[in-house]
Each structure stands twice: as C-alpha cells, then as structure tokens.
Scaffold this motif. Structure first.
Motif, PDB file in Angstrom:
ATOM      1  N   ASN A   1       0.855  -1.177   0.000  1.00 47.30           N
ATOM      2  CA  ASN A   1       0.000   0.000   0.000  1.00 47.30           C
ATOM      3  C   ASN A   1       0.896   1.235   0.000  1.00 47.30           C
ATOM      4  OD1 ASN A   1      -1.795   2.085   0.494  1.00 47.30           O
ATOM      5  ND2 ASN A   1      -2.754   1.114   2.252  1.00 47.30           N
ATOM      6  N   THR A   2       1.265   1.688  -1.189  1.00 46.15           N
ATOM      7  CA  THR A   2       2.027   2.927  -1.322  1.00 46.15           C
ATOM      8  C   THR A   2       1.305   3.812  -2.318  1.00 46.15           C
ATOM      9  OG1 THR A   2       3.426   1.993  -3.054  1.00 46.15           O
ATOM     10  CG2 THR A   2       4.243   1.849  -0.802  1.00 46.15           C
ATOM     11  N   PHE A   3       1.404   5.106  -2.104  1.00 44.39           N
ATOM     12  CA  PHE A   3       0.654   6.053  -2.916  1.00 44.39           C
ATOM     13  C   PHE A   3       1.508   7.289  -3.105  1.00 44.39           C
ATOM     14  CE2 PHE A   3      -2.623   9.290  -3.638  1.00 44.39           C
ATOM     15  CZ  PHE A   3      -3.470   8.637  -4.529  1.00 44.39           C
ATOM     16  N   ALA A   4       1.565   7.800  -4.331  1.00 41.19           N
ATOM     17  CA  ALA A   4       2.288   9.032  -4.633  1.00 41.19           C
ATOM     18  C   ALA A   4       1.381   9.930  -5.451  1.00 41.19           C
ATOM     19  CB  ALA A   4       3.565   8.723  -5.393  1.00 41.19           C
ATOM     20  N   LEU A   5       1.390  11.217  -5.130  1.00 43.06           N
ATOM     21  CA  LEU A   5       0.510  12.163  -5.797  1.00 43.06           C
ATOM     22  C   LEU A   5       1.118  13.550  -5.749  1.00 43.06           C
ATOM     23  CD1 LEU A   5      -2.427  12.644  -6.988  1.00 43.06           C
ATOM     24  CD2 LEU A   5      -3.068  13.275  -4.657  1.00 43.06           C
ATOM     25  N   THR A   6       1.118  14.225  -6.894  1.00 42.99           N
ATOM     26  CA  THR A   6       1.449  15.640  -6.916  1.00 42.99           C
ATOM     27  C   THR A   6       0.126  16.384  -6.864  1.00 42.99           C
ATOM     28  OG1 THR A   6       3.446  15.262  -8.201  1.00 42.99           O
ATOM     29  CG2 THR A   6       2.554  17.494  -8.204  1.00 42.99           C
ATOM     30  N   ALA A   7      -0.017  17.249  -5.885  1.00 39.26           N
ATOM     31  CA  ALA A   7      -1.286  17.942  -5.678  1.00 39.26           C
ATOM     32  C   ALA A   7      -1.041  19.289  -5.033  1.00 39.26           C
ATOM     33  CB  ALA A   7      -2.207  17.105  -4.790  1.00 39.26           C
ATOM     34  N   SER A   8      -2.045  20.135  -5.090  1.00 41.26           N
ATOM     35  CA  SER A   8      -1.973  21.403  -4.369  1.00 41.26           C
ATOM     36  C   SER A   8      -2.729  21.254  -3.055  1.00 41.26           C
ATOM     37  CB  SER A   8      -2.542  22.553  -5.204  1.00 41.26           C
ATOM     38  OG  SER A   8      -3.891  22.317  -5.511  1.00 41.26           O
ATOM     39  N   VAL A   9      -2.295  22.012  -2.083  1.00 44.37           N
ATOM     40  CA  VAL A   9      -2.944  22.010  -0.778  1.00 44.37           C
ATOM     41  C   VAL A   9      -4.172  22.909  -0.886  1.00 44.37           C
ATOM     42  CG1 VAL A   9      -2.684  22.600   1.653  1.00 44.37           C
ATOM     43  CG2 VAL A   9      -0.742  21.635   0.388  1.00 44.37           C
ATOM     44  N   ALA A  10      -5.361  22.312  -0.791  1.00 40.95           N
ATOM     45  CA  ALA A  10      -6.611  23.061  -0.927  1.00 40.95           C
ATOM     46  C   ALA A  10      -7.088  23.617   0.408  1.00 40.95           C
ATOM     47  CB  ALA A  10      -7.687  22.183  -1.546  1.00 40.95           C
ATOM     48  N   GLU A  11      -6.900  22.853   1.476  1.00 45.03           N
ATOM     49  CA  GLU A  11      -7.302  23.280   2.826  1.00 45.03           C
ATOM     50  C   GLU A  11      -6.326  22.709   3.839  1.00 45.03           C
ATOM     51  OE1 GLU A  11     -11.295  22.086   3.781  1.00 45.03           O
ATOM     52  OE2 GLU A  11     -12.119  22.953   1.947  1.00 45.03           O
TER      53      GLU A  11
END
Length: 95
Positions: free
Chosen positions: A2-12
């Motif tokens: 169970n590994t997860f990688a994500l490029t995202a913006s901080v919304a809250e």
C-alpha cells in the motif's frame, strides 16, 4: 503493498492539533488535476483527497500556503466512518 504518490496542491489546511500521545497532527484536503492516458485515450483527471500528516511532517505542512504544489507519498487507509479514504502522508517534496 500500500504505497501512494501524488502531486497535488494544498486546498485546505486545518489547525494543527496533537494526538493523545502528544504527536503533532494535521488534516489537509489535497486537490489534483492532470491529463492521463487510459486505454490509449487522453483523459482529464480531477480529484480531492483527504490527507493526514503526523510529527515533523505535520509541523512543516502547517506552515505551507494554501495552493502550494507538493509531491506527497504515503499510504491509503479508510476514514473513521469507513466511507472514504485518507492519505497518510509519510514524505513530502515541495515543488
């Protein structure tokens, strides 16, 4: 695994809190938009994902501006009510 990688913006970003053991904790909402290839076709992907950071990662993210792009790594777990998923952040890289 169970590994997860994500490029995202901080919304809250919530206010930093502490676990009963005294560990800093921070709840976030992440926002992601990208183009992905699926079955040979380009597809626009958008998502919002709840996230949790603990310890020094929480302290670092508490100082982050909303809208900031970050590469997140971690693992997925069920929310407390079992009706969704939350990313438990184990590593961050500011872009």
């Amino acid at each position: 695994m169970n590994t997860f990688a994500l490029t995202a913006s901080v919304a809250e970003i919530s206010q930093q809190r502490y676990t009963p053991a005294g560990i800093p904790a921070l709840d976030l909402l992440l926002s992601h938009e990208s183009q992905q290839i699926e079955a040979g076709q380009s597809r626009k992907v958008t998502l919002s994902l709840k996230a949790l950071a603990l310890g020094t990662t929480a302290e670092t993210l508490a100082k982050t501006e909303v809208g900031k792009q970050v590469k997140f790594k971690g693992f997925l777990a069920s929310t407390k009510n079992g009706k969704g998923s939350v990313l438990h952040i184990t590593d961050i890289e500011f872009i």
